[in-house]
Design a protein around this motif. Structure first.
Motif, PDB file in Angstrom:
ATOM      1  N   GLU A   1       0.867  -1.336   0.126  1.00  0.00           N
ATOM      2  CA  GLU A   1      -0.001  -0.042   0.193  1.00  0.00           C
ATOM      3  C   GLU A   1       0.988   1.279  -0.017  1.00  0.00           C
ATOM      4  N   VAL A   2       1.911   1.093   0.787  1.00  0.00           N
ATOM      5  CA  VAL A   2       2.818   2.253   1.073  1.00  0.00           C
ATOM      6  C   VAL A   2       3.631   2.514  -0.431  1.00  0.00           C
ATOM      7  N   LEU A   3       3.987   1.564  -0.988  1.00  0.00           N
ATOM      8  CA  LEU A   3       4.667   1.530  -2.195  1.00  0.00           C
ATOM      9  C   LEU A   3       3.702   2.207  -3.363  1.00  0.00           C
ATOM     10  N   ALA A   4       2.409   1.515  -3.502  1.00  0.00           N
ATOM     11  CA  ALA A   4       1.526   2.184  -4.308  1.00  0.00           C
ATOM     12  C   ALA A   4       1.179   3.688  -4.211  1.00  0.00           C
ATOM     13  N   HIS A   5       1.122   3.995  -2.928  1.00  0.00           N
ATOM     14  CA  HIS A   5       0.993   5.489  -2.690  1.00  0.00           C
ATOM     15  C   HIS A   5       2.147   6.312  -3.083  1.00  0.00           C
ATOM     16  N   ARG A   6       3.418   5.906  -2.918  1.00  0.00           N
ATOM     17  CA  ARG A   6       4.395   6.622  -3.524  1.00  0.00           C
ATOM     18  C   ARG A   6       4.673   6.645  -4.941  1.00  0.00           C
ATOM     19  N   LEU A   7       4.057   5.569  -5.486  1.00  0.00           N
ATOM     20  CA  LEU A   7       4.066   5.611  -7.092  1.00  0.00           C
ATOM     21  C   LEU A   7       3.099   6.524  -7.617  1.00  0.00           C
ATOM     22  N   GLY A   8       1.807   6.627  -6.958  1.00  0.00           N
ATOM     23  CA  GLY A   8       0.994   7.309  -7.265  1.00  0.00           C
ATOM     24  C   GLY A   8       1.370   9.084  -7.160  1.00  0.00           C
ATOM     25  N   LEU A   9       2.171   9.248  -6.469  1.00  0.00           N
ATOM     26  CA  LEU A   9       2.660  10.647  -6.232  1.00  0.00           C
ATOM     27  C   LEU A   9       3.949  11.117  -7.269  1.00  0.00           C
TER      28      LEU A   9
END
Length: 385
Positions: free
Chosen positions: A136-144
């Motif tokens: 989830e944290v990795l996906a959030h970082r990719l989204g930004l």
């Protein structure tokens, strides 16, 4: 003896003169607003404790009794409105917006932040992640991570639409840190664009059918003339995504779609967009000699400078008024300095700054914001007509 009443007949010329009479047409009657009201109308004056008259007077009849029309007219707006570009780079733009009220400047700011579309990673399909960062944290970082792709070339993806070459951009990330090697950084430069769409198999097909993936591309995106010699990449190649230890691995696909900042901040095409009113620094009295040097020294923004007047005389001048941040240091040195220095803001002159995330140049973003505001005005006019 009785008095006899005298009746005077008013002529048509006198009636017409009385009808058209305007006291402001007389030569000895001053026109316009008095200086103190003109200052209140056009400037925000910053005192030692707080600014005074910071709001604009928008009522059209506010000064009607003085013969001044305060209404907004199209011909006057066209003459007064002006945009002067001060500096322009690939990501930053500073310009002066002159002749508009604060509401118009704020409308542009809000459109830039929340209503301009851009491309951002929305879905992340994780095939393998053995790093210390949760999915989830990795996906959030990719989204930004900002994506350097023109959103005008893509369509919005709705819930009922199938991801295709017109509404989805696919990136692949497969990084491994072999055992025995030192820890390695995973940067955005390792996100690889897949112009043919997803490579992750969703359903395995039979012997004669092609396996289904998470997208349905009918054409390769690199066949489009816009992307033939300009592959889609992240806006910056050195953004840190994760760190991998020996033996750790990340394998995933990231799908970017079109959206606006009102939905999520990751779709905002600007890092920030802000404005400030033009500073105006007035020296009501001359600062000479030692007092001039003290005034120059006390200003942290170096607004003032020393002018050599000859014969050993020196005085302070306002050299860089645009740099003034209204810290008020120059009027805090006792009551005397507060009476000698006047700090003002011009109410209809805004210094506007746009900092793009790199998805589009800032001048393009401002042009698109103008189009959106124009469309909003046309919708209001159509609803009222």
């Amino acid at each position: 003896m009785g008095t006899k009443e005298v009746t005077r007949i008013v002529t048509d010329e006198e009636k017409q003169f009385a009808k058209n009479f305007n006291i402001f047409d007389l030569p000895d009657v001053p026109t316009g607003l008095p200086p103190h009201l003109e200052l209140q109308r056009t400037r925000a004056v910053c005192k030692n404790d707080a600014p005074i008259h910071p709001t604009s007077v928008l009522y059209s009849g506010a000064y009607a009794s003085m013969g001044v029309d305060n209404s907004v007219r199209l011909e006057n707006f066209s003459e007064d409105f002006k945009v002067d570009v001060i500096s322009l780079t690939e990501t930053d733009m500073v310009f002066d917006m002159i002749g508009v009220p604060a509401g118009i400047a704020n409308a542009f700011r809000r459109i830039l932040l929340a209503e301009l579309p851009s491309m951002a990673i929305e879905k992340v399909f994780v095939a393998n992640n053995t790093s210390v960062i949760q999915d989830e944290v990795l996906a959030h970082r990719l989204g930004l991570i900002p994506v350097a792709a023109d959103p005008r070339l893509f369509e919005y993806l709705s819930e009922n639409d199938q991801p295709n070459e017109k509404n989805t951009i696919v990136f692949k990330l497969h990084v491994k840190c072999p055992k025995g090697d030192p820890r390695r950084k995973v940067l955005t430069s390792e996100l690889k664009w897949l112009p043919n769409g997803s490579e992750l198999v969703k359903e395995s097909g039979g012997s004669t059918t092609k396996p289904k993936t998470y997208t349905s591309f009918s054409h390769s995106q690199d066949s489009f003339p816009e992307f033939a010699n300009n592959p889609i990449t992240p806006s910056f190649q050195d953004i840190l995504i994760a760190k991998l230890g020996p033996g750790q691995e990340i394998e995933l696909e990231a799908h970017a779609v079109k959206g606006i900042g009102k939905t999520h901040a990751k779709w905002s095409p600007v890092a920030t967009a802000w404005y400030r009113m033009l500073p105006e620094v007035i020296l009501l009295e001359e600062f000479e000699g030692k007092h001039a040097e003290e005034l120059v020294k006390v200003c942290p923004k170096k607004v003032f400078d020393i002018e050599d007047m000859g014969q050993g005389r020196k005085r302070a001048t306002v050299a860089r008024p645009r740099d003034c941040s209204l810290c008020r240091e120059c009027i805090r040195e006792g009551v005397e300095w507060a009476k000698q220095v006047d700090l003002r803001r011009v109410k209809n002159h805004f210094i506007f700054t746009i900092e793009s995330t790199g998805s589009q140049p800032p001048d393009v973003l401002f042009n698109e914001a103008v189009k959106i505001l124009e469309d909003k005005c046309e919708r209001v006019i159509s609803e009222l007509s």
